[in-house]
Write an enzyme that holds these catalytic residues in place. Structure first.
Site, PDB file in Angstrom:
ATOM      1  N   HIS A  35       6.098 -13.191  10.312  1.00 28.23           N
ATOM      2  CA  HIS A  35       6.178 -11.751  10.051  1.00 28.23           C
ATOM      3  C   HIS A  35       7.510 -11.436   9.362  1.00 28.23           C
ATOM      4  O   HIS A  35       8.578 -11.836   9.840  1.00 28.23           O
ATOM      5  CB  HIS A  35       6.077 -11.024  11.387  1.00 28.23           C
ATOM      6  N   HIS A  68       5.459  -6.779   6.322  1.00 24.47           N
ATOM      7  CA  HIS A  68       5.352  -5.421   6.872  1.00 24.47           C
ATOM      8  C   HIS A  68       6.310  -4.529   6.091  1.00 24.47           C
ATOM      9  O   HIS A  68       7.524  -4.604   6.265  1.00 24.47           O
ATOM     10  CB  HIS A  68       5.707  -5.487   8.365  1.00 24.47           C
ATOM     11  N   MET A  70       8.134  -1.304   5.445  1.00 22.25           N
ATOM     12  CA  MET A  70       8.593  -0.026   6.003  1.00 22.25           C
ATOM     13  C   MET A  70       9.424   0.624   4.907  1.00 22.25           C
ATOM     14  O   MET A  70      10.653   0.704   4.993  1.00 22.25           O
ATOM     15  CB  MET A  70       9.395  -0.270   7.288  1.00 22.25           C
ATOM     16  N   PHE A 145      14.352  -1.406  14.012  1.00 24.54           N
ATOM     17  CA  PHE A 145      15.249  -2.376  14.647  1.00 24.54           C
ATOM     18  C   PHE A 145      14.486  -3.278  15.614  1.00 24.54           C
ATOM     19  O   PHE A 145      13.539  -2.811  16.260  1.00 24.54           O
ATOM     20  CB  PHE A 145      16.351  -1.636  15.426  1.00 24.54           C
ATOM     21  N   GLY A 179       8.652  -4.682  20.786  1.00 25.79           N
ATOM     22  CA  GLY A 179       8.831  -4.839  22.230  1.00 25.79           C
ATOM     23  C   GLY A 179       7.819  -5.763  22.884  1.00 25.79           C
ATOM     24  O   GLY A 179       7.612  -5.694  24.099  1.00 25.79           O
TER      25      GLY A 179
HETATM   26  C1  DX5 Z   1      10.455  -3.153  14.077  1.00 23.35           C
HETATM   27  C2  DX5 Z   1       9.829  -4.278  13.299  1.00 23.35           C
HETATM   28  C3  DX5 Z   1       9.387  -5.360  14.195  1.00 23.35           C
HETATM   29  C4  DX5 Z   1      10.526  -6.031  14.922  1.00 23.35           C
HETATM   30  C5  DX5 Z   1      10.031  -6.449  16.249  1.00 23.35           C
HETATM   31  O1  DX5 Z   1      10.883  -2.194  13.199  1.00 23.35           O
HETATM   32  O2  DX5 Z   1       8.690  -3.814  12.577  1.00 23.35           O
HETATM   33  O3  DX5 Z   1       8.556  -6.295  13.550  1.00 23.35           O
HETATM   34  O4  DX5 Z   1      11.018  -7.155  14.241  1.00 23.35           O
HETATM   35  O5  DX5 Z   1      11.107  -6.907  17.014  1.00 23.35           O
HETATM   36  P1  DX5 Z   1      10.968  -7.032  18.606  1.00 23.35           P
HETATM   37  O6  DX5 Z   1       9.818  -7.980  18.858  1.00 23.35           O
HETATM   38  O7  DX5 Z   1      12.290  -7.561  19.012  1.00 23.35           O
HETATM   39  O8  DX5 Z   1      10.669  -5.651  19.123  1.00 23.35           O
HETATM   40 ZN    ZN Z   2       7.195  -5.452  11.801  1.00 28.57          ZN
END
Ligand code: DX5
Ligand code: ZN
Length: 223
Positions: A35, A68, A70, A145, A179
């Site tokens: 990812h 992904h 964003m 984050f 999470g």
């Molecule tokens: C959050 C990202 C996630 C992140 C997940 O903005 O889209 O993919 O890396 O990190 P954890 O698993 O630590 O919540």
């Molecule tokens: Zn992500």
């Protein structure tokens, strides 16, 4: 729903100086996808990776790269990420105007197309696209984050997305992101998620390969 569990470690939590080793560890642990979290400092308050990192990761693994986005105006990046070797390209519907057109464009470039729902974004944002998307990504944190706590109210949303996909006969993957760890993955799986992003739970663990195996064990597939 096949019952197959996919674990997608997020390199956002990897030691970037040793990214190649992190990916090798993920592979050793049986990761299904890698990812890659792309943030533009506008859609989310953080900046991360561009197509250059995806191209670099592409050279060291054969695993599908789950990108992904964003970012605002994700349509501007379909071509660069396709060129870089992305296999799955997911964007947020609020970030653009003509989501349906961009889902088609992603598929035309030979990638799987995903739509991501923030915790506050209603299911309606994906409802009219269900027949055309290959993946629905349910965010279980507000993106930006790694290391944030799973928002437990999202479990019910996963259930509702699962019901929507099943009602429409969609074989789309249902991915959950944010999470996910030992304490949360079983609830997300029981609600109907089949694909699990994990950043800190994998790369923050002393043994990332073992952490992936443990997550897979805890995400019992539905019967
Ligand atoms: C959050 C990202 C996630 C992140 C997940 O903005 O889209 O993919 O890396 O990190 P954890 O698993 O630590 O919540
Ligand atoms: Zn992500």
């Amino acid at each position: 729903m096949t019952g197959r569990v996919r674990i997608a470690p997020s390199i956002l939590s990897a030691d970037l100086i040793r990214l190649k080793d992190a990916i090798a560890a993920a592979e050793a642990g049986g990761a299904d996808w890698i990812h890659v979290d792309v943030m533009d400092g506008r859609f989310v308050p953080n900046l991360t990776f561009g197509p250059g990192i995806v191209a670099a990761v592409r050279r060291v693994t054969r695993l599908p790269l789950d990108v992904h986005l964003m970012v605002v105006e994700p349509e501007r990046y379909i071509e660069p990420f396709a060129e870089a070797g992305a296999n799955v390209l997911t964007f947020h519907p609020e970030a653009t105007i003509h989501g349906q057109r961009h889902v088609s464009a992603v598929r035309e470039r030979g990638m799987l197309a995903g739509i991501a729902l923030n915790p506050g974004t209603p299911l309606a944002a994906v409802e009219d696209l269900v027949g055309e998307v290959d993946l629905v990504l349910v965010m279980s944190v507000n993106p930006g984050f790694p290391g944030q706590a799973y928002i437990s109210a999202v479990t019910d949303k996963i259930r509702r997305v699962r019901a929507l996909l099943d009602a429409r006969g969609s074989k789309a993957h249902l991915e959950v992101d944010g999470g996910i760890g030992r304490d949360t993955i079983a609830a997300a799986a029981a609600a109907g998620a089949d694909t699990f992003v994990a950043g800190s739970a994998v790369f923050g663990a002393p043994d990332p390969a073992a952490a992936i195996r443990e997550l897979r064990r805890l995400a019992h597939p539905r019967p």
